[in-house]
Scaffold this motif. Structure first.
Motif, PDB file in Angstrom:
ATOM      1  N   ASN A 272     -14.355 -38.460  15.610  1.00 24.80           N
ATOM      2  CA  ASN A 272     -13.020 -38.348  15.131  1.00 24.80           C
ATOM      3  C   ASN A 272     -12.890 -37.932  13.736  1.00 24.80           C
ATOM      4  O   ASN A 272     -11.849 -38.295  13.101  1.00 24.80           O
ATOM      5  CB  ASN A 272     -12.369 -39.749  15.355  1.00 24.80           C
ATOM      6  N   LEU A 273     -14.068 -36.959  13.102  1.00 25.01           N
ATOM      7  CA  LEU A 273     -13.900 -36.974  11.845  1.00 25.01           C
ATOM      8  C   LEU A 273     -12.954 -35.715  11.675  1.00 25.01           C
ATOM      9  O   LEU A 273     -12.664 -34.804  12.473  1.00 25.01           O
ATOM     10  CB  LEU A 273     -15.457 -36.256  11.384  1.00 25.01           C
ATOM     11  N   PRO A 274     -12.318 -35.740  10.702  1.00 20.88           N
ATOM     12  CA  PRO A 274     -11.120 -34.667  10.376  1.00 20.88           C
ATOM     13  C   PRO A 274     -11.746 -33.255  10.033  1.00 20.88           C
ATOM     14  O   PRO A 274     -12.497 -32.978   9.280  1.00 20.88           O
ATOM     15  CB  PRO A 274     -10.346 -34.822   9.278  1.00 20.88           C
ATOM     16  N   TRP A 275     -12.077 -32.431  11.086  1.00 24.66           N
ATOM     17  CA  TRP A 275     -13.015 -31.368  11.134  1.00 24.66           C
ATOM     18  C   TRP A 275     -12.842 -30.317  10.289  1.00 24.66           C
ATOM     19  O   TRP A 275     -13.518 -29.445   9.490  1.00 24.66           O
ATOM     20  CB  TRP A 275     -13.058 -30.805  12.641  1.00 24.66           C
ATOM     21  N   ASP A 276     -11.312 -29.865   9.769  1.00 24.72           N
ATOM     22  CA  ASP A 276     -10.966 -29.196   8.890  1.00 24.72           C
ATOM     23  C   ASP A 276     -11.562 -29.310   7.420  1.00 24.72           C
ATOM     24  O   ASP A 276     -11.363 -28.704   6.445  1.00 24.72           O
ATOM     25  CB  ASP A 276      -9.367 -28.943   8.627  1.00 24.72           C
ATOM     26  N   LYS A 277     -11.943 -30.875   7.244  1.00 23.84           N
ATOM     27  CA  LYS A 277     -12.735 -31.090   5.871  1.00 23.84           C
ATOM     28  C   LYS A 277     -14.223 -30.812   5.878  1.00 23.84           C
ATOM     29  O   LYS A 277     -14.646 -30.728   4.935  1.00 23.84           O
ATOM     30  CB  LYS A 277     -12.484 -32.496   5.798  1.00 23.84           C
ATOM     31  N   THR A 278     -14.762 -30.228   6.813  1.00 20.94           N
ATOM     32  CA  THR A 278     -16.221 -29.992   7.112  1.00 20.94           C
ATOM     33  C   THR A 278     -16.306 -28.236   6.648  1.00 20.94           C
ATOM     34  O   THR A 278     -16.570 -27.712   7.391  1.00 20.94           O
ATOM     35  CB  THR A 278     -16.503 -30.211   8.359  1.00 20.94           C
ATOM     36  N   ASP A 279     -16.211 -28.320   5.232  1.00 27.95           N
ATOM     37  CA  ASP A 279     -16.228 -27.039   4.707  1.00 27.95           C
ATOM     38  C   ASP A 279     -16.833 -27.023   3.292  1.00 27.95           C
ATOM     39  O   ASP A 279     -16.541 -27.985   2.614  1.00 27.95           O
ATOM     40  CB  ASP A 279     -14.957 -26.395   4.730  1.00 27.95           C
ATOM     41  N   LEU A 280     -17.553 -26.095   2.909  1.00 24.24           N
ATOM     42  CA  LEU A 280     -18.332 -26.088   1.378  1.00 24.24           C
ATOM     43  C   LEU A 280     -17.129 -25.935   0.577  1.00 24.24           C
ATOM     44  O   LEU A 280     -17.640 -26.451  -0.605  1.00 24.24           O
ATOM     45  CB  LEU A 280     -19.278 -24.966   1.474  1.00 24.24           C
ATOM     46  N   THR A 281     -16.155 -25.710   0.673  1.00 21.30           N
ATOM     47  CA  THR A 281     -14.951 -25.755  -0.179  1.00 21.30           C
ATOM     48  C   THR A 281     -14.296 -26.996  -0.417  1.00 21.30           C
ATOM     49  O   THR A 281     -13.548 -27.205  -1.437  1.00 21.30           O
ATOM     50  CB  THR A 281     -14.027 -24.475   0.309  1.00 21.30           C
ATOM     51  N   VAL A 282     -14.398 -28.112   0.510  1.00 18.29           N
ATOM     52  CA  VAL A 282     -13.931 -29.107   0.550  1.00 18.29           C
ATOM     53  C   VAL A 282     -15.000 -30.262   0.040  1.00 18.29           C
ATOM     54  O   VAL A 282     -16.057 -30.601   0.631  1.00 18.29           O
ATOM     55  CB  VAL A 282     -13.500 -29.755   1.858  1.00 18.29           C
ATOM     56  N   ARG A 283     -14.669 -30.799  -1.236  1.00 12.64           N
ATOM     57  CA  ARG A 283     -15.666 -31.640  -1.715  1.00 12.64           C
ATOM     58  C   ARG A 283     -14.915 -33.250  -1.987  1.00 12.64           C
ATOM     59  O   ARG A 283     -13.892 -33.131  -2.465  1.00 12.64           O
ATOM     60  CB  ARG A 283     -15.953 -31.255  -3.091  1.00 12.64           C
ATOM     61  N   GLU A 284     -15.358 -34.189  -1.395  1.00 15.95           N
ATOM     62  CA  GLU A 284     -15.078 -35.581  -1.649  1.00 15.95           C
ATOM     63  C   GLU A 284     -15.871 -36.438  -2.099  1.00 15.95           C
ATOM     64  O   GLU A 284     -17.267 -36.173  -1.866  1.00 15.95           O
ATOM     65  CB  GLU A 284     -14.273 -36.046  -0.110  1.00 15.95           C
ATOM     66  N   LEU A 307     -20.118 -39.537  -6.294  1.00 10.02           N
ATOM     67  CA  LEU A 307     -20.717 -38.568  -6.177  1.00 10.02           C
ATOM     68  C   LEU A 307     -20.056 -37.449  -5.279  1.00 10.02           C
ATOM     69  O   LEU A 307     -20.046 -37.992  -4.142  1.00 10.02           O
ATOM     70  CB  LEU A 307     -22.177 -38.599  -5.797  1.00 10.02           C
ATOM     71  N   ALA A 308     -19.590 -36.420  -5.825  1.00 11.76           N
ATOM     72  CA  ALA A 308     -18.965 -35.274  -4.701  1.00 11.76           C
ATOM     73  C   ALA A 308     -20.015 -34.662  -3.803  1.00 11.76           C
ATOM     74  O   ALA A 308     -21.024 -34.187  -4.213  1.00 11.76           O
ATOM     75  CB  ALA A 308     -18.127 -34.370  -5.580  1.00 11.76           C
ATOM     76  N   ALA A 309     -19.243 -34.463  -2.742  1.00 11.53           N
ATOM     77  CA  ALA A 309     -20.257 -33.592  -1.784  1.00 11.53           C
ATOM     78  C   ALA A 309     -19.331 -33.301  -0.618  1.00 11.53           C
ATOM     79  O   ALA A 309     -18.127 -33.566  -0.323  1.00 11.53           O
ATOM     80  CB  ALA A 309     -21.475 -34.622  -1.102  1.00 11.53           C
ATOM     81  N   ALA A 321     -25.575 -31.782  11.070  1.00 11.06           N
ATOM     82  CA  ALA A 321     -24.685 -32.101  10.010  1.00 11.06           C
ATOM     83  C   ALA A 321     -25.399 -32.496   8.571  1.00 11.06           C
ATOM     84  O   ALA A 321     -26.589 -33.238   8.627  1.00 11.06           O
ATOM     85  CB  ALA A 321     -23.755 -33.438  10.491  1.00 11.06           C
ATOM     86  N   PHE A 322     -25.001 -32.006   7.743  1.00  9.71           N
ATOM     87  CA  PHE A 322     -25.337 -32.310   6.366  1.00  9.71           C
ATOM     88  C   PHE A 322     -24.554 -32.608   5.311  1.00  9.71           C
ATOM     89  O   PHE A 322     -23.427 -32.110   5.505  1.00  9.71           O
ATOM     90  CB  PHE A 322     -26.498 -31.063   5.932  1.00  9.71           C
ATOM     91  N   MET A 323     -24.946 -33.374   4.419  1.00  5.52           N
ATOM     92  CA  MET A 323     -24.249 -33.797   3.164  1.00  5.52           C
ATOM     93  C   MET A 323     -24.567 -32.745   2.059  1.00  5.52           C
ATOM     94  O   MET A 323     -25.843 -32.808   1.675  1.00  5.52           O
ATOM     95  CB  MET A 323     -24.357 -34.968   2.625  1.00  5.52           C
ATOM     96  N   ALA A 324     -23.734 -31.750   1.568  1.00  6.09           N
ATOM     97  CA  ALA A 324     -24.425 -30.726   0.566  1.00  6.09           C
ATOM     98  C   ALA A 324     -23.695 -31.217  -0.766  1.00  6.09           C
ATOM     99  O   ALA A 324     -22.329 -31.178  -0.674  1.00  6.09           O
ATOM    100  CB  ALA A 324     -23.716 -29.394   0.920  1.00  6.09           C
ATOM    101  N   TYR A 325     -24.514 -31.323  -1.700  1.00  3.37           N
ATOM    102  CA  TYR A 325     -24.125 -31.720  -2.901  1.00  3.37           C
ATOM    103  C   TYR A 325     -23.837 -30.483  -4.013  1.00  3.37           C
ATOM    104  O   TYR A 325     -24.191 -29.151  -3.400  1.00  3.37           O
ATOM    105  CB  TYR A 325     -25.011 -32.534  -3.530  1.00  3.37           C
TER     106      TYR A 325
END
Length: 438
Positions: A272-284, A307-309, A321-325
């Motif tokens: 149920n992850l908000p898929w539109d947030k899964t983008d290298l341009t989106v950092r949280e 720490l933003a990723a 799936a990966f966490m990209a820093y």
């Protein structure tokens, strides 16, 4: 190795032509390598002079030599290099005929980040421990990061290419597509000779003019190569210490590596992850991703910190799936192919001790080549810039796919599906372009 380099060797999803996967093994003999025998170079095509006011290659070369002298290259070096500054139409043809690879990330990473390459990386870190420790202290780049690039680019020196660098550079400089860039690279190669790092007949590398065990373009060689073994030369062909120090210098100062920070970690994402947030341009912050249900693969929670990723899904929501820093930007800058950069980051994590990535629970649906190309054509018709319509899912295509998924109410994970293609075949109204994404 940079976005400039990718214009030569990657475009969007091109793996290096002289990578360890595709090049024949070439182990340099002791001493200075010699230029391999080659067929007589073909004459320039008639159109080659069109961007040089009709000047012949000889006239063009005379101008390049004068530019080199103005840039500080000695006449002695010009004379020494001149026998190697010859045109070869075959190099230009090779550049124009680059093959593109549209493999799944899991297939590519499975081959290029194979256990043997991880083990070789770990062995090289042990073998050259002093140089790696010095590089990490001076530049802040972990040994695993350097070793991963070293392994991917040349299998630790086994596959550096076998073509005369000066011939490649000057041929591509005379071609009209990237003439200014390759004139600069040719002059940089002459500077390498002028300062005594390499002799002209030692300059053997890839057809695109890259040199050494981590495949530096001459401009990067001039700007970032360091003499780590203290012999007075910056030798990226034969000196492991120079390779380690120079690669660390380039990653730290050319690619702006952030000391002490991670680069890429595998994670597990909820359905149920908000898929539109899964983008290298989106950092949280990691705390935000934790609240959204993102965990480590074994279920451990992410650190509750700021720490933003970004969450990176190279194959959509059904794939890894990966966490990209922030440091992952160094990988996309080295090579802007998402498949290559993610593989390089993953290999570095494996060399550093991370577990193998989880296999997808089920096969990830993939559009066949002709349907992916059709989808790109429909995206262009809808007003998007996808780059070249070639059946390869590059960054521009992924951004356009995401925009159309949002428009049609589909999970916006940037992965093209049969459902999206069917919706677009239905003749829906045009979407507003999302802009050019590179």
């Amino acid at each position: 190795m940079s976005k400039t380099r990718c214009a030569i060797a990657a475009l969007t999803i091109i793996f290096l032509s002289f990578s360890a996967a595709s090049a024949q093994q070439l182990v340099p003999p002791p001493g200075r390598p010699t230029v391999p025998a080659a067929p007589k170079a073909a004459a320039p095509s008639p159109r080659a002079s069109s961007c040089h006011n009709g000047a012949s290659f000889d006239r063009f070369l005379a101008d390049v030599k004068q530019q080199a002298v103005t840039a500080g290259v000695s006449q002695r070096t010009i004379a020494e290099a001149s026998p190697y500054l010859v045109y070869d139409q075959g190099i230009v043809n090779r550049d124009r005929g680059q093959r593109v690879f549209g493999q799944l990330f899991t297939e590519f990473a499975g081959r290029m980040a194979a256990p043997y390459r991880m083990q070789n990386g770990q062995q090289h870190i042990k073998k050259y421990a002093a140089a790696f420790a010095r590089a990490e202290k001076e530049y802040g780049v972990p040994p695993a990061v350097i070793a991963a690039f070293w392994g991917l680019e040349s299998d630790f020196g086994a596959n550096m290419g076998n073509l005369p660098t000066l011939k490649s550079l000057v041929s591509l400089a005379y071609d009209c597509r990237r003439s200014e860039m390759f004139v600069g690279e040719t002059i940089a190669a002459l500077k390498i000779i002028d300062r005594g790092d390499l002799h002209p007949d030692e300059m053997i590398g890839s057809w695109a003019g890259e040199l050494g065990q981590t495949q530096f373009l001459p401009v990067h060689y001039v700007n970032y190569a360091v003499d780590y073994d203290g012999d007075g030369r910056r030798d990226l062909l034969r000196s492991p210490a120079d390779v380690i120090g120079s690669t660390a210098n380039y990653i730290a100062n050319g690619l702006k590596w952030r000391r002490g920070e991670p680069w890429l970690e595998e994670v597990k994402v909820p359905q149920n992850l908000p898929w539109d947030k899964t983008d290298l341009t989106v950092r949280e912050p990691r705390s935000t991703w934790a609240q959204l249900g993102v965990t480590y693969p074994d279920g451990r929670p992410l650190p509750n910190d700021n720490l933003a990723a970004s969450v990176l899904l190279p194959m959509g929501r059904f794939g890894p799936a990966f966490m990209a820093y922030a440091n992952f930007a160094a990988y996309t800058e080295w090579n802007n192919s998402l498949i290559y950069s993610t593989t390089a980051g993953y290999l570095a994590s494996r060399i550093a001790g991370a577990a193998p990535m989880r296999k997808p629970a089920q096969p990830v649906p993939q559009l066949p080549f002709h349907e992916l190309k059709e989808l790109q054509q429909l995206l262009v018709r809808a007003g998007f810039n996808v780059g070249k319509v070639d059946g390869v899912l590059g960054q521009q295509s992924r951004a356009a796919v995401k925009a159309m998924q949002i428009k049609h109410g589909l999970p916006a994970d940037s992965w093209p599906t049969a459902e999206l293609l069917a919706r677009m075949r239905g003749g829906t109204a045009q979407a507003q372009p999302a802009g050019t994404v590179r």
